[in-house]
Write a protein that holds these residues in place. Structure first.
Motif, mmCIF file in Angstrom:
data_model
loop_
_atom_site.group_PDB
_atom_site.id
_atom_site.type_symbol
_atom_site.label_atom_id
_atom_site.label_comp_id
_atom_site.label_asym_id
_atom_site.label_seq_id
_atom_site.Cartn_x
_atom_site.Cartn_y
_atom_site.Cartn_z
ATOM 1 N N LYS A 35 16.568 20.194 -25.810
ATOM 2 C CA LYS A 35 15.320 20.854 -25.469
ATOM 3 C C LYS A 35 15.450 21.714 -24.214
ATOM 4 C CE LYS A 35 11.582 18.229 -25.476
ATOM 5 N NZ LYS A 35 10.739 17.009 -25.492
ATOM 6 N N ASN A 36 14.742 22.845 -24.277
ATOM 7 C CA ASN A 36 14.654 23.691 -23.094
ATOM 8 C C ASN A 36 13.926 22.942 -21.978
ATOM 9 O OD1 ASN A 36 14.896 26.065 -21.570
ATOM 10 N ND2 ASN A 36 12.833 26.707 -22.138
ATOM 11 N N GLY A 37 14.393 23.132 -20.759
ATOM 12 C CA GLY A 37 13.809 22.439 -19.613
ATOM 13 C C GLY A 37 14.607 21.220 -19.206
ATOM 14 N N TYR A 38 15.542 20.802 -20.054
ATOM 15 C CA TYR A 38 16.366 19.638 -19.739
ATOM 16 C C TYR A 38 17.853 19.988 -19.638
ATOM 17 C CZ TYR A 38 12.394 16.587 -20.687
ATOM 18 O OH TYR A 38 11.170 15.965 -20.647
ATOM 19 N N PHE A 39 18.260 21.075 -20.270
ATOM 20 C CA PHE A 39 19.685 21.348 -20.360
ATOM 21 C C PHE A 39 20.309 21.596 -18.996
ATOM 22 C CE2 PHE A 39 23.287 24.213 -20.564
ATOM 23 C CZ PHE A 39 24.121 23.526 -21.444
ATOM 24 N N GLU A 40 21.398 20.890 -18.748
ATOM 25 C CA GLU A 40 22.248 21.120 -17.583
ATOM 26 C C GLU A 40 23.693 21.032 -18.044
ATOM 27 O OE1 GLU A 40 21.194 19.037 -13.897
ATOM 28 O OE2 GLU A 40 19.433 18.282 -14.952
ATOM 29 N N GLU A 41 24.498 21.996 -17.645
ATOM 30 C CA GLU A 41 25.878 22.079 -18.123
ATOM 31 C C GLU A 41 26.652 20.799 -17.863
ATOM 32 O OE1 GLU A 41 28.575 23.737 -20.367
ATOM 33 O OE2 GLU A 41 26.897 24.998 -19.712
ATOM 34 N N GLU A 42 26.409 20.192 -16.695
ATOM 35 C CA GLU A 42 27.196 19.026 -16.290
ATOM 36 C C GLU A 42 26.592 17.699 -16.742
ATOM 37 O OE1 GLU A 42 24.311 20.097 -12.995
ATOM 38 O OE2 GLU A 42 25.633 21.136 -14.419
ATOM 39 N N VAL A 43 25.458 17.745 -17.429
ATOM 40 C CA VAL A 43 24.787 16.509 -17.847
ATOM 41 C C VAL A 43 24.718 16.442 -19.365
ATOM 42 C CG1 VAL A 43 22.649 15.169 -17.779
ATOM 43 C CG2 VAL A 43 23.400 16.430 -15.749
ATOM 44 N N HIS A 44 25.213 15.347 -19.921
ATOM 45 C CA HIS A 44 25.096 15.100 -21.360
ATOM 46 C C HIS A 44 24.038 14.013 -21.556
ATOM 47 C CE1 HIS A 44 28.613 17.252 -23.182
ATOM 48 N NE2 HIS A 44 28.964 17.275 -21.922
ATOM 49 N N TYR A 45 22.823 14.405 -21.857
ATOM 50 C CA TYR A 45 21.780 13.409 -22.085
ATOM 51 C C TYR A 45 22.085 12.538 -23.296
ATOM 52 C CZ TYR A 45 18.675 15.409 -18.554
ATOM 53 O OH TYR A 45 18.116 15.817 -17.369
ATOM 54 N N GLN A 46 22.884 13.065 -24.232
ATOM 55 C CA GLN A 46 23.283 12.243 -25.374
ATOM 56 C C GLN A 46 24.095 11.028 -24.916
ATOM 57 O OE1 GLN A 46 23.857 15.514 -25.066
ATOM 58 N NE2 GLN A 46 23.117 16.594 -26.883
ATOM 59 N N ASP A 47 24.927 11.208 -23.900
ATOM 60 C CA ASP A 47 25.675 10.078 -23.344
ATOM 61 C C ASP A 47 24.730 9.067 -22.704
ATOM 62 O OD1 ASP A 47 28.217 10.861 -24.114
ATOM 63 O OD2 ASP A 47 28.591 12.006 -22.282
ATOM 64 N N HIS A 48 23.692 9.560 -22.042
ATOM 65 C CA HIS A 48 22.707 8.657 -21.444
ATOM 66 C C HIS A 48 21.972 7.880 -22.534
ATOM 67 C CE1 HIS A 48 22.354 11.414 -17.632
ATOM 68 N NE2 HIS A 48 23.584 11.014 -17.878
ATOM 69 N N LEU A 49 21.662 8.573 -23.635
ATOM 70 C CA LEU A 49 20.996 7.902 -24.743
ATOM 71 C C LEU A 49 21.891 6.835 -25.355
ATOM 72 C CD1 LEU A 49 18.504 7.755 -26.546
ATOM 73 C CD2 LEU A 49 19.484 9.597 -27.937
ATOM 74 N N ALA A 50 23.190 7.063 -25.323
ATOM 75 C CA ALA A 50 24.142 6.116 -25.918
ATOM 76 C C ALA A 50 24.434 4.908 -25.026
ATOM 77 C CB ALA A 50 25.447 6.833 -26.242
ATOM 78 N N GLU A 51 24.053 4.959 -23.771
ATOM 79 C CA GLU A 51 24.356 3.847 -22.872
ATOM 80 C C GLU A 51 23.667 2.573 -23.336
ATOM 81 O OE1 GLU A 51 23.062 5.208 -19.086
ATOM 82 O OE2 GLU A 51 24.801 6.510 -18.760
ATOM 83 N N PRO A 52 24.396 1.460 -23.433
ATOM 84 C CA PRO A 52 23.775 0.210 -23.909
ATOM 85 C C PRO A 52 22.848 -0.408 -22.871
ATOM 86 C CG PRO A 52 26.058 -0.173 -23.301
ATOM 87 C CD PRO A 52 25.840 1.306 -23.183
ATOM 88 N N LEU A 53 21.898 -1.172 -23.349
ATOM 89 C CA LEU A 53 21.092 -2.032 -22.481
ATOM 90 C C LEU A 53 21.877 -3.324 -22.293
ATOM 91 C CD1 LEU A 53 17.636 -1.518 -24.226
ATOM 92 C CD2 LEU A 53 18.576 -0.243 -22.280
ATOM 93 N N THR A 54 21.926 -3.814 -21.069
ATOM 94 C CA THR A 54 22.793 -4.952 -20.783
ATOM 95 C C THR A 54 22.003 -6.163 -20.300
ATOM 96 O OG1 THR A 54 23.155 -4.210 -18.498
ATOM 97 C CG2 THR A 54 24.704 -3.423 -20.179
ATOM 98 N N HIS A 55 22.597 -7.319 -20.533
ATOM 99 C CA HIS A 55 22.127 -8.573 -19.941
ATOM 100 C C HIS A 55 23.264 -9.046 -19.045
ATOM 101 C CE1 HIS A 55 19.984 -12.261 -19.357
ATOM 102 N NE2 HIS A 55 20.927 -12.993 -19.916
#
Length: 479
Positions: free
Chosen positions: A419-439
């Motif tokens: 989405k426009n307004g979020y894109f940054e060359e050095e940031v992969h939000y898809q990687d953030h979405l893939a990060e697991p929730l941990t206990h």
């Protein structure tokens, strides 16, 4: 007796080390994760799928003389899909866009240099536009179009008008590729990376669901199939995932299920609209979900018992005169205002000789998905006859289908974009979405699906790779 006791203790310890896993969603990412886990000895698996079938946005159905794909249709390059089936003679090049025909709304076949220029700039937009932070895809394309098309023909009033009308076609076509409702929504920058090879391969036999049979080893030798049936529970919608301790999955039927790990694969559209997690996910993941757009397109699938097109025809593109756009509701008024103008192209299905697929994009998708099929049929035929009736003796279709991905609560769209307004060359939000929730330090809720792939989002091969990635994450915990 002592030896038997030691043996039982050993066996119980081995099985205690094998985790239980719940997979939410039986799309291709969930199926890929399940296969990878089973092949590595992790078999205590449950797969909960809200639909009455597996495949997710891969949905092949029988229609006409063969099968058609309601969702994913093309294999884009030499990716994991291609590698999985390349020795099985299942894919072939689709001769669809090598010689497309473009028609104007006055019924004329456009063949000028302008049309070649328009096709080139639309086909290559993703490669040629300037990638600027904070600039939408539409803004970047308009700048490119102004420089390469409008300025080129500015001294030829008639052609310049046609070039201006071409912007409407460009907008609709780009939305078809992006899956967005308007080109102001995607960012001009993107992290997507195409793989080498033929970008337009189609399936010789049946449709895209062949990849599911190959992954599950049901094809080519059914005796080697992965035993997944007893682990698969269809029409079981997950409504809540509690993850503060041992994960607990709650279903819409009120039952709850515990597991050591949960792999979540629903679309980013579902993640955006549904409050699935208790407690809520961290802000970093909330932001990642917001960063991904997820709108939709429609396929209108028409079966003609009598073919009216030529064997050499593959694709028809429709370019509207702005004056015809303004008056179209006087010619066809059923359904939302001017919805018929969002029919971008009519494409032949190589394996189904009496079937054509109409591709529809734009912001009216949610309303169009609710239209009765007879209205969809009449509107489609209005467009086809308006554009092609001068050169072809158009026959009447016997049957029509329409996809409805956006209004289906189990999908809420087709494929993701940045989405426009979020894109940054050095940031992969898809990687953030893939990060697991941990206990503690243990990943308890893991995320897969095409929108979690940093460079192959919006594709089937990205979905497969993401499912295998999360399976590997669990496998690594139990060496």
């Amino acid at each position: 007796m002592k030896q038997r006791l030691l043996w039982l203790l050993f066996v119980s310890q081995v099985f205690a080390e094998k985790p239980s896993v719940i997979i939410v969603g039986a799309g291709v990412s969930g199926i890929s994760a399940a296969v990878k886990l089973i092949e590595n000895g992790i078999t205590n698996i449950k797969i909960f799928e809200a639909e009455d079938r597996i495949g997710g946005r891969i949905h092949t159905v029988e229609f006409g003389d063969n099968f058609i794909d309601m969702g994913a249709q093309y294999c884009h390059g030499e990716n994991v899909v291609y590698d999985t089936v390349k020795n099985l003679d299942l894919l072939e090049h689709a001769e669809l866009f090598s010689a497309p025909k473009m028609y104007y709304s006055n019924g004329s076949h456009l063949q000028s240099q302008l049309i070649q220029d328009l096709e080139t700039v639309v086909t290559n937009y993703d490669r040629d536009i300037n990638r600027t932070k904070g600039v939408s895809l539409g803004e970047a394309f308009l700048e490119k179009y102004q420089n390469t098309i409008l300025d080129k023909y500015k001294n030829d009033p008639e052609t310049h008008k046609l070039a201006s009308d071409g912007l409407i076609f460009a907008h609709s076509t780009i939305l078809m590729h992006e899956g967005a409702f308007h080109w102001s929504r995607p960012a001009s920058g993107r992290h997507y990376k195409p793989v080498k090879g033929d970008q337009m391969m189609v399936w010789k036999k049946r449709g895209y669901d062949m990849i599911l049979d190959v992954l599950l080893k049901r094809y080519p030798d059914p005796s080697q199939k992965i035993p997944i049936e007893e682990k698969l529970f269809l029409k079981k919608k997950v409504t809540k995932i509690s993850w503060s301790g041992t994960p607990v999955v709650e279903l819409s039927d009120g039952t709850t299920h515990k597991a050591d790990h949960v792999i979540v694969t629903p679309s980013v559209g579902v993640l955006t609209h549904e409050d699935l997690f208790d407690p809520v996910v961290p802000p970093r993941k909330q932001e990642a979900i917001k960063s991904m757009g997820f709108d939709g397109i429609i396929k209108i699938i028409l079966y003609f018992p009598e073919k009216w097109w030529h064997d050499s025809d593959s694709t028809f593109f429709f370019l509207w005169d702005r004056r015809d756009l303004e008056g179209v509701t006087k010619e066809f008024s059923e359904g939302p205002n001017s919805w018929v103008t969002n029919l971008v192209a009519l494409v032949r299905v190589p394996s189904n000789p009496h079937v054509l697929i109409g591709w529809v994009s734009g912001g009216l998708i949610p309303e169009m998905e609710k239209l009765p099929l007879d209205v969809i049929k009449k509107g489609s035929m209005f467009v086809i006859r308006k554009f092609l009736g001068r050169d072809y003796n158009i026959t009447e279709p016997k049957a029509v289908l329409r996809s409805d991905w956006h209004n289906n609560p189990n999908f809420r769209g087709t494929y993701s974009y940045e989405k426009n307004g979020y894109f940054e060359e050095e940031v992969h939000y898809q990687d953030h979405l893939a990060e697991p929730l941990t206990h503690g330090t243990t990943p308890v809720v893991l995320f897969a699906g095409e929108a979690t792939h940093p460079t192959h989002y919006s594709t089937v091969h990205g979905a497969i790779e993401s499912g295998r990635r999360e399976a590997d994450r669990i496998i690594a915990l139990y060496p």
